[in-house]
Design a protein around this motif. Structure first.
Motif, short mmCIF file in Angstrom:
data_model
loop_
_atom_site.label_atom_id
_atom_site.label_comp_id
_atom_site.label_asym_id
_atom_site.label_seq_id
_atom_site.Cartn_x
_atom_site.Cartn_y
_atom_site.Cartn_z
N TYR A 234 0.83 -1.20 0.00
CA TYR A 234 0.00 0.00 0.00
C TYR A 234 0.86 1.26 0.00
CZ TYR A 234 -4.02 2.93 1.11
OH TYR A 234 -5.00 3.87 1.08
N THR A 258 -13.56 0.07 -0.35
CA THR A 258 -13.79 1.15 -1.32
C THR A 258 -15.04 0.90 -2.14
OG1 THR A 258 -11.40 1.37 -1.41
CG2 THR A 258 -12.65 2.60 -3.03
N PHE A 259 -15.20 -0.36 -2.58
CA PHE A 259 -16.34 -0.65 -3.44
C PHE A 259 -17.54 -1.19 -2.66
CE2 PHE A 259 -12.73 -1.93 -6.50
CZ PHE A 259 -12.42 -0.60 -6.73
N ALA B 480 -5.80 9.58 3.56
CA ALA B 480 -5.26 8.49 2.76
C ALA B 480 -4.36 7.60 3.60
CB ALA B 480 -4.48 9.06 1.58
N GLY B 481 -4.76 7.36 4.83
CA GLY B 481 -3.98 6.50 5.71
C GLY B 481 -4.04 5.07 5.21
N VAL B 482 -3.40 4.16 5.96
CA VAL B 482 -3.40 2.76 5.54
C VAL B 482 -4.83 2.27 5.42
CG1 VAL B 482 -2.85 0.44 6.26
CG2 VAL B 482 -1.12 2.23 6.40
N VAL B 483 -5.64 2.58 6.44
CA VAL B 483 -7.07 2.38 6.28
C VAL B 483 -7.64 3.80 6.16
CG1 VAL B 483 -9.19 1.56 7.31
CG2 VAL B 483 -7.09 0.26 7.59
N SER B 484 -8.12 4.09 4.98
CA SER B 484 -8.43 5.49 4.70
C SER B 484 -9.65 5.97 5.48
CB SER B 484 -8.67 5.67 3.22
OG SER B 484 -9.91 5.06 2.89
N SER B 487 -12.95 4.53 4.38
CA SER B 487 -13.19 3.15 4.82
C SER B 487 -13.61 3.12 6.27
CB SER B 487 -11.92 2.32 4.68
OG SER B 487 -11.35 2.55 3.43
N LEU B 490 -17.17 4.30 6.60
CA LEU B 490 -18.15 3.35 6.10
C LEU B 490 -18.28 2.17 7.04
CD1 LEU B 490 -20.07 2.77 3.78
CD2 LEU B 490 -18.26 1.48 2.67
N SER B 491 -17.14 1.65 7.50
CA SER B 491 -17.26 0.46 8.35
C SER B 491 -17.87 0.82 9.69
CB SER B 491 -15.92 -0.25 8.50
OG SER B 491 -14.94 0.65 8.91
N SER B 494 -21.67 1.46 9.05
CA SER B 494 -22.46 0.29 8.68
C SER B 494 -22.64 -0.66 9.85
CB SER B 494 -21.81 -0.45 7.51
OG SER B 494 -20.57 -0.97 7.93
N ASN B 617 3.58 9.03 -5.55
CA ASN B 617 3.35 8.83 -4.11
C ASN B 617 1.93 9.19 -3.69
OD1 ASN B 617 5.90 8.07 -3.75
ND2 ASN B 617 6.61 10.00 -2.85
N ARG B 619 -1.56 8.48 -4.98
CA ARG B 619 -2.38 7.81 -5.98
C ARG B 619 -3.84 7.97 -5.65
NH1 ARG B 619 -0.23 4.28 -9.07
NH2 ARG B 619 -2.06 2.95 -8.90
N TYR B 816 -14.04 6.99 -6.39
CA TYR B 816 -13.78 5.93 -5.42
C TYR B 816 -14.75 4.77 -5.63
CZ TYR B 816 -10.68 9.11 -2.97
OH TYR B 816 -9.65 9.94 -2.63
N ASP B 817 -14.80 4.27 -6.83
CA ASP B 817 -15.64 3.10 -7.10
C ASP B 817 -14.94 2.26 -8.15
OD1 ASP B 817 -15.89 4.72 -9.27
OD2 ASP B 817 -18.06 4.98 -9.14
N GLU B 818 -15.57 1.21 -8.62
CA GLU B 818 -14.88 0.31 -9.54
C GLU B 818 -14.54 0.98 -10.89
OE1 GLU B 818 -16.22 -4.09 -8.70
OE2 GLU B 818 -17.66 -2.60 -7.94
N ALA B 821 -11.56 3.04 -10.22
CA ALA B 821 -10.33 2.26 -10.10
C ALA B 821 -9.84 1.85 -11.48
CB ALA B 821 -10.55 1.04 -9.22
#
Lengths: 293, 854
Positions: A234, A258-259, B480-484, B487, B490-491, B494, B617, B619, B816-818, B821
């Motif tokens: 990462y 992300t998705f 933009a951390g390791v777990v952004s 994320s 959302l987690s 949810s 660096n 992305r 930030y979706d498929e 990406a």
């Protein structure tokens, strides 16, 4: 045979560990297994989807790329770091070399540092034009190093990650090997010398076979940990360029967080688990068979 | 509790029950609003069944109420308990020298109403007292549970006044008389100085209070509280110190000589000194004979009081000595206090700390509160604190001896009252939140230094000050951390947890809305009559990304579009004239300029001309999309999907890829591998130009204060063709968690109104703009003086107004979706794998089609 009372005491003592295992390992794995058969999207209720996720994964080129990217990094890391670790261990164990405590500590230092902190350092290490490697090249007059795109060249990026991982993990395997070498009883070595074996023979015929169980362990350990690594990938490449280093954990992560394709990501996780189990099983079988022959 | 050495009676069922009741109530009072039945079981050691039964009983009697549920960490959430501070009412009555003051007080200590009646001290005070009670009962909205009566003199536990020397009363059954006169309501009688001592305890938020209250008025008395309990003594005479012998020869009204009152009573001190003399003395000018005599009397009184205090301190080991009574507000008061403390310091025994005497913080003598507190204590069996006491400085609450002292008192009193009122509202605010417990609103933001600074240093402290009882808990998470950040949001959301209010990028709004996490913004909280009015208060179309079903589900933290920033030092050094500020240059022209700005020495790149938002660096899919969509739209296609079908091999997409390709390889204006820090590359001259929003200078200057820049309109494909004036917009929005508890949701909206501004307010928007470069597209703000001033200071800001008017601006559809990406991979193929634009477009089309087929 344990007597009843002893058995009870034993159960009491291991129950925290069992509980921990159930809550933090078994339960998540079972949940992931369940979700892998559903179409769960984060934040929505899931419905049963049977094997749909598994078949879809098998035909998903992104997943194929992820498996390939993971395997290539794992292979490089294992090949280099295990050989290197064994070498380091032999050097450290050699009584003639008299490796002091400082050396042993320096071997373990990368292991105990933080992935993220060292990852940022390696980012700077690989940076073209301004990075450590590039500056090194400049001081030696090798200008070509300036334009080497370590982390953004599809061919080099897996190597860049592997170099970081090797630096980080070799020390740990070396310590294991060192313990294995030191654990071999001195009288056996002495007996072999009395029988006229040279150092080469002593190693290949005495030390190495005696370390087989340990080697199995180290091989399996390195496979499983490297396969599961997230941070170095990462941080160094973010899965790029164009997905060339998008390893399984990144694939999982991106799909899940992300998705929001949680069911799909769970199925990928189960494949991931199966891959690790298969390797562990095969590796121990091969090494055991060799040991027995 | 169990330190009694002798037990004089066997515990009966009733006595145990009363004791359990007291224990439980004490626990509820101590953990008011945050305590559950399980907590009570732990703290008291009582069996759960008993706790449940007693709590049930207390709830039925409306002494305790259930206030909501604790946040569960698994399992059934515990129900929280608090005292029901408004149901039971108590009347405190103070019999003073010439008047009777009575107040109706809630269990929280709030004075609802007061009555003041004059009477002749030689008469029986009970009939006027009963009348006062009758008046208060008549207007009471709830049940009056009992009456507390504070009177001078020695009072037995049966409520009989055995003796009040200064009043000439003896053996008066006040309690019984008043009770009969009030239709049998229970009456609890207490000595007045004890009542004041008690008021000190109930107003204190400490537990296990030990203190001695010295009442210094005409008479002298003391109220002794040991570990939260009033110590009354064997014959209810504890604290009757007015007539102890001081060994002086002063003649006392009681006929003896040397009594403390005769030396240290207020009249004894002041004597015949008139106001001018007192003033002279207080100002340190004892020039007259009368003032010198006064000084002498003060000295003598202080010596005797200090002797008494040090004796009590040594005997009881109490550290808090508080002076109440008329002396506190008398002009001579501070001088007497200082003199006592001087004497005390001189008496300090080596190895012991110096005892000090202080004036009661509460202005001295809220006898009525003390009387009511006594009634509560007797009825409930425990001492509860009264957080609401004196909710309003204007309430005629206190049983003050006479009017002139009241004047002096009121000032002191009001200061204290404000503090107490603050504490009181802290305890009760938050609609439905527990008394005594504050409402916590959890705020998450992405990590961006100016944003954190604004919240931590300005908005949160100010909001908490304006809304005592609400606490804002801020968590910042690296974007933009390791777990952004996304994320984590959302987690958390949810799983039903997460913040009550947070900020996030516009790309999240679709999925978060679908997940049901977004509470619609309530226009009325922001001063608007309807959703439409709220939406119309912004620039047309600006709310597009946060509008769902005609309501807003997010409010602007910032709204922005891209313009071109460039380092003027670098331009000057390279001999390139500044770019026009009123008309965009074409991408082609810019490529040529970028080519000239590139510096390479012996194969080492030292400067690059142009910086896209994404690079090796960094992305960020957001930046890949923003840069790409700008180009694609300028070439004539709005999105990667046309009519719902993937359209990635079209001419506009290929041309967009080609432009990125040419910038990287033909012009070499852009080198993605060379850049390494978004906010430092341009300021430090590693790159000459970058596309960014109004937020850029603030952060760029943070570590490079000398950064000199200018801004040009965002480049377009053809400056002479208005149809190519296309750009992206993005916003960061504040949203409220639909799954938070109602009080949190309400407080969250209120917090947003506070930090973003209500209808007609532009100060907030101005602040955000100045401190963080966050632009709120509110019409009111863009027309405000603040924005005009900002324009004067930073003329380049005009470009944003122009951009909103001359460019067609809309959010990107995919990041930030498929598909987002897939776009990242396609751009990577162009700039890292050197794929041709056509090949990259082809592979993108394949990926999108594949996604579509699933």
């Amino acid at each position: 045979m344990l007597r009843n009372r002893e058995l009870r005491a034993a159960l009491i003592f291991i129950s925290p560990a069992i509980l921990f295992f159930l809550v933090f390992w078994a339960a998540p794995v079972l949940l992931a297994l369940y979700y892998s058969f559903t179409d769960w999207q984060v934040g929505q209720t899931e419905t049963w989807a049977g094997l749909a996720n598994y078949t879809k994964l098998l035909s998903d080129p992104q997943f194929h790329t992820a498996v390939l990217a993971s395997m290539s990094i794992v292979l490089i890391v294992m090949a280099v770091s295990l050989v290197l670790a064994l070498g380091v261990a032999i050097v450290l164990a050699d009584p003639r070399i008299q490796a002091g405590r400082l050396w042993r500590v320096s071997v373990i230092v990368p292991v105990v540092t933080d992935w993220v902190a060292t990852g940022l350092v390696f980012q700077l290490f690989f940076l073209p034009n301004q990075g450590v490697l590039a500056s090194f090249g400049q001081s030696l007059g090798i200008d070509a190093l300036n334009s080497v795109r370590w982390t953004t060249d599809a061919g080099l990026a897996p190597w860049a990650i592997a170099i970081f991982v090797i630096w980080k993990q070799t020390g740990l395997y070396a310590i294991f090997f060192l313990a294995g070498l030191k654990g071999i009883p001195g009288d056996i070595i002495e007996a072999s010398k009395v029988d006229g074996a040279n150092a080469w023979q002593t190693f290949w015929r005495i030390r190495w076979p005696m370390m087989t169980p340990l080697t199995v362990f180290v091989v399996v350990l390195s496979f499983v940990t490297t396969l599961g690594l997230f941070e170095p990938v990462y941080l160094l490449t973010g899965g790029g360029p164009a997905g060339a280093t998008r390893t399984l954990p990144l694939f999982l992560f991106e799909n899940f967080f992300t998705f929001g394709n949680s069911g799909y990501a769970s199925a990928a996780g189960i494949y991931f688990l199966l891959l690790s189990l298969m390797f562990t099983f095969t590796a121990s079988r091969i090494l055991k068979d060799r040991d027995e022959s | 509790m169990a330190d009694e050495f002798r037990v004089d009676r066997r515990g009966t069922k009733q006595s145990l029950r009363a004791r359990n009741l007291a224990l439980v109530l004490q626990s509820v009072a101590a953990g008011d609003g945050v305590v559950s039945r399980a907590d009570i079981r732990r703290s008291t050691g009582l069996p759960s069944a008993t706790v449940s039964e007693v709590v049930g009983d207390l709830v039925a009697r409306k002494v305790v109420r259930e206030v909501g549920q604790a946040r569960s960490n698994g399992g059934k959430p515990a129900t929280l308990l608090a005292l029901d501070r408004d149901h039971h009412l108590f009347i405190g009555v103070h019999i003073g020298r010439s008047q009777i003051v009575a107040s109706r007080v809630t269990l929280g200590g709030r004075i609802q109403e007061s009555v003041r009646l004059g009477y002749n001290p030689t008469d029986n005070p009970i009939p006027p007292a009963a009348e006062a009670v009758a008046r208060l009962s008549a207007t009471a909205s709830g049940t009056v549970s009992s009456i507390g009566l504070a009177t001078p003199g020695i009072v037995t536990s049966e409520g009989v006044l055995t003796q009040a020397l200064n009043y000439g009363w003896s053996m008066m059954p006040f309690g019984e008389q008043l009770s009969q006169a009030c239709g049998g309501l229970p009456v609890h009688v207490i000595n007045d100085s004890n009542a004041v001592a008690l008021s000190e305890v109930v107003l204190s938020d400490r537990s296990r209070v030990s203190l001695v209250l010295l009442w210094l008025g005409t008479g002298i008395g003391a109220g002794i509280v040991l570990e939260d309990r009033l110590y009354e003594g064997h014959g209810h005479r504890a604290g009757e110190i007015g007539h102890v012998d001081t060994g002086t020869d002063a003649l006392c009204v009681c006929g003896r000589t040397g009594c403390l009152e005769a030396v240290a009573g207020l009249f004894a001190i002041v004597g015949d000194a008139d106001a001018a003399t007192v003033d002279d003395f207080v100002r340190g000018r004892p020039n007259t004979h009368a003032a010198r005599a006064l000084a002498h009397r003060v000295q003598r009184a202080a010596r005797e009081l200090a002797r008494l205090v040090s004796t009590l301190a040594a005997t009881l080991d109490v550290a808090d000595f508080i002076v109440g009574g008329p002396l506190v507000t008398h002009a001579i008061g501070p001088a007497v206090l200082a003199a006592i403390n001087d004497e005390l310091s001189a008496r300090t025994v080596p190895g012991f700390s110096t005892v000090r005497v202080e004036f009661s913080e509460f202005g001295g003598y809220d006898v009525v509160i003390g009387a009511a507190a006594h009634a509560m204590c007797q009825e409930l069996g425990v001492m509860v604190t009264l957080p609401d006491a004196v909710s309003d400085g204007s309430a005629p609450s206190s049983g003050r001896p006479n009017e002139e002292e009241e004047m002096a008192l009121s000032q002191h009193f009001r200061q204290r009252a404000t503090a107490v009122a603050l504490a009181a509202s802290l305890a009760t605010a938050g609609c439905g939140a527990a008394d005594g417990d504050s409402l916590v609103v959890e705020v998450w933001t992405h990590e961006f230094a100016p944003l954190q600074k604004a919240l931590q240093e300005k908005w949160i402290p100010e909001y908490e000050k304006a809304n005592p009882g609400t606490k804002i808990k801020l968590t910042s998470i690296p974007f933009a951390g390791v777990v952004s950040y996304d994320s984590k949001l959302l987690s958390a959301l949810s799983s039903g947890k997460g913040p009550d209010v947070w900020d996030m990028g516009d790309w999240n709004y679709d999925s978060f809305h679908k997940g049901g996490y977004l509470e619609p913004i309530d226009p009325t909280v922001f001063g608007y009559a309807s959703d439409k009015e709220l939406i119309d208060s912004y620039q047309p179309g600006a709310t597009k990304a946060v509008e769902r079903d005609g309501k807003l589900v997010g409010l602007f933290s910032e709204f922005n579009t891209l313009n071109l920033f460039y380092n003027t030092d670098v331009f000057a050094q390279a001999g390139i004239p500044p770019l026009p500020a009123d008309k965009p240059v074409s991408w082609e022209q810019l490529g040529e300029i970028g080519k000239k700005l590139r510096v390479e020495n012996n194969g080492k790149v030292e400067r690059t001309g142009f910086q896209f938002g994404f690079f090796a660096n960094f992305r960020s899919p957001q930046w890949y999309a923003q840069n790409f969509y700008t180009l694609m739209r300028q070439y004539g296609q709005d999105d990667l999907y046309v009519d719902g079908k993937p359209a990635a091999t079209t001419e506009p997409v290929v041309k967009a890829f080609k432009l990125i390709h040419d910038y990287t390889f033909e012009y070499k204006a852009y080198d993605p591998t060379f850049l390494n820090n978004w906010f430092a590359d341009v300021p430090q001259g590693r790159a000459a130009m970058v596309q960014a929003g109004t937020w850029y200078p603030a952060s760029a200057k943070e570590s490079n204060p000398n950064f000199k820049f200018a801004v040009a309109p965002n480049p377009v494909v053809d400056p002479d063709d208005p149809s190519t004036y296309q750009n992206i917009s993005w916003l960061w929005g504040w949203s409220v968690n639909a799954k938070s508890p109602t009080p949190q949701k309400a407080a969250a909206q209120k917090f947003l109104a506070f930090i973003l501004g209500k209808k007609g307010e532009t100060a907030q928007a101005a602040y955000w703009f100045e401190q963080a470069g966050f632009l709120q597209p509110s019409k009111a703000f863009l027309e405000s003086d603040a924005y005009r001033d900002a324009l004067k200071e930073s003329p380049w800001l005009k470009l944003w107004i122009d951009a909103f008017n001359t460019y067609k601006i809309a959010p990107v559809q995919h990041s930030y979706d498929e598909p987002g990406a897939a776009l990242v991979r396609a751009i990577d193929r162009v700039i890292y794998d050197k794929a041709t634009p056509e090949a990259a477009a082809q592979s993108l089309q394949q990926e999108l089609s594949r996604l579509d087929s699933q």
